[in-house]
Enzyme design. Sequence first.
Site, short mmCIF file in Angstrom:
data_model
loop_
_atom_site.label_atom_id
_atom_site.label_comp_id
_atom_site.label_asym_id
_atom_site.label_seq_id
_atom_site.Cartn_x
_atom_site.Cartn_y
_atom_site.Cartn_z
N GLU A 106 0.80 -1.22 0.00
CA GLU A 106 0.00 0.00 0.00
C GLU A 106 0.84 1.28 0.00
O GLU A 106 0.45 2.27 -0.60
CB GLU A 106 -0.95 0.01 1.21
N SER A 479 -46.05 -38.11 31.02
CA SER A 479 -45.71 -38.76 32.29
C SER A 479 -44.48 -38.19 32.98
O SER A 479 -44.16 -38.61 34.09
CB SER A 479 -45.51 -40.26 32.06
#
Length: 794
Positions: A106, A479
Amino acid sequence: MRRKRKPSSYFKKWFGLPLKQRLFQAGIATVAAGALAALLMAAYVFLFLVPTLPEINALTEYRPKIPLRIYTSDHVLIGEFGEERRDFVPIADMPPVMKNAIIAIEDSDFYLHDGVDFGGLVRAALVNLRNSRSQGASTITMQVARNFLLTRQKTYTRKIQEILLARKIEEQLSKDKILELYMNQIYLGERAYGFGTAARVYFGKAIHDVTTAEAAMLAGLPKAPATANPIVNPKRATERQQYILKRMRDLGYITPAEYARAAQEKLKIKREANRFGTHAEYAAEWVRQQLYAQFKDEIYTSGLTVYTTLRQKDQDAAYEAVRRGVLDYERRHGYRGPEANITLPSDKESRQQAIDEALIKYPNSGNLKSAVVTAASTKSVRAEMLSGEPIQITGEGLRFAAGALSPKASSRKRIKPGAVIRVIQDAKKRWAITQLPEVGAAFVAMDAQDGAIRAMVGGFDFALNKFDHVTQAWRQPGSTIKPFIYSAALEKGFWPGSMIEDEPLTGVIGENGREWNPGNDDGQYQGPVTMRTGLKRSRNLVSIRLLRDITPPYARDYLTRFGFDAERHPANLTMTLGTGSTTPLQMAGAYAVFANGGYQVAPYLIRKIVNGRGEVLSEAQPQQAGDENLRVLDTRNAFIMDSMLRDVTHSGTGYLAGQRLNRRDIAGKTGTTNDTVDGWFAGYGGNIVAVTWMGYDTPKSLGGREFGSTLALPIWVDYMRTALRGQPDSLPAMPNGIVQLNDDFLYQEYVASAEQSMDRGSIGGFLDRLFGTPAAPNRENEMELRRQQEMYGG
């Protein structure tokens, strides 16, 4: 009046001058024109651009938008919520190899210039004159100015603004600070902002762990983050990575040997679906909802971090157990047919486009891949996946869908070219046809001592169904509610050796005034049985008689001790058959009372919340079993119920749990509602309480041969096998105030009444002569045991 000269006379006179004089005059004119242009440009800049330049407070007071992140207790990322993925990494913590890679590509003179590389600008301008493709020549400082303060519109005015702002930035900020801003703010594709985030998104690792090759790959992303990242376009990303490695070598950042190794390194890219450490989407969403209620939209940008009580090992085990259990259920109930059918064009390009468009509509679900069939027969199926990979399915892989390959199959069910199907691959890389489940499921596990949730799976696939069955599904418990009725009976003088009639109740007048004769579905009755046997075999008529004796109002109020909502349970005898409603999470909290010796501890998921500055905003102070302020059940009651629930898992309807886990401390209860609409198993072992549920979102039967023990229990066992590995059995000591009678336990104060009851005969038979009460049978009985034996042996 003076006569004007003709323009041509000027040129004649000028061309009549000597060459040197003409060149001299031309040079003066050019310099004058240039000076005038420069003067006008300077006036434009200082009169119009400088006053309109934005302030750089956004840089000096940088507050990055950091999303909400949610982790397990062992620091594994499970959720991230926010528009931008961003990890802020101070420049001091950024590895040199990453900084060097960025500078190499860059701005190689970053630490030498004052924010603007004028030589680079001139070179770029010359290139732009010869080439339609523009070159920016922006330094890192100029990019910071553009990314923070300007638009990305490519104009000369913006370029001048970049230059002016870059000089201003360099005057107020250090080089390291500028580089820190750049490395944390820049967009790098896949919603990742900053190199710290990109390292995690693309490679699944912290930035300080990246290799030279990985750093070069990341450094190449700013040029085209959306279209040339290694997920979208691996080829372009690799080409740029190789160029950056050469730049690093040429600039002396790496040696030729390091370059050679990095250039050959094979990178492992982390795909989007795998960016979280474990599948805990339902838990992450539940956390997000709780935080949004407290902090609103701030949670998406302020960098909050939440640590949950989940454990990766437990969560992985729970997720896999649920998926396996649901798919097993699907295999037992047959193939429903393809999810869709498309027309396959004869043109190769159009054909591929049609396949791709179809498969995008039917995304993968974990290891269940979607594919389009290209050829099909009874012996072989060829198909293509979205990746373009062709697969072939033969032999055992066709068994599940064999009926759909028959010429006699209906058009809706038949597998043929153009059919969209699901496939799964086994450990030996063999493909098989499967299908996306329609049934829902839930699993939750928690620590019985403090309520910390260790694992939570709200459904088969969060992407397909976001409804959380753990916290949101209010279903009939069947149950699994019975142990709480039995516990209430212990407080009324019953004991596990109490004899209760397992016989029909005839001639009963129900609340609607009609005669009702409740009974067991299998038509079999065992006569007088002990209360212990009634629970472990889940005999409905035993439970009905118990509830009739202690009365429904007493039992319903008693349920609240365990965290149940009284208003969600009927004040009649059907309560003991589980006709009320509860969630799996509430059920887990209730069973924890039996597991921890009688204390109600609230389940919790959020352990700690930390803000973006690392400050702890809140930290859980969990309730602890042993605090007598939390006691809701006599320790003797908890001990006796524990012994009865262990019988269920060793010689009752849940015997598969004891058989498969081979532990003495496993306890729990199966649950199956009428017509097998809901299947449950709730239980515990080693201080871990876990609950599993299965059912359809729109209630309907799961099948006449299914029970809680065939639907939910295998999932529970799969999880517990992992969660309890290496842990010793944990059995409670018998508390004071309990005595033994006929090899069973009872409260000391009830010995005399128990002996008298034994002399008189069956309590249930005596009560039956006085009362008759309606009840609706469920399907949890000897048929269930036989079904287990067919499926699992034993």
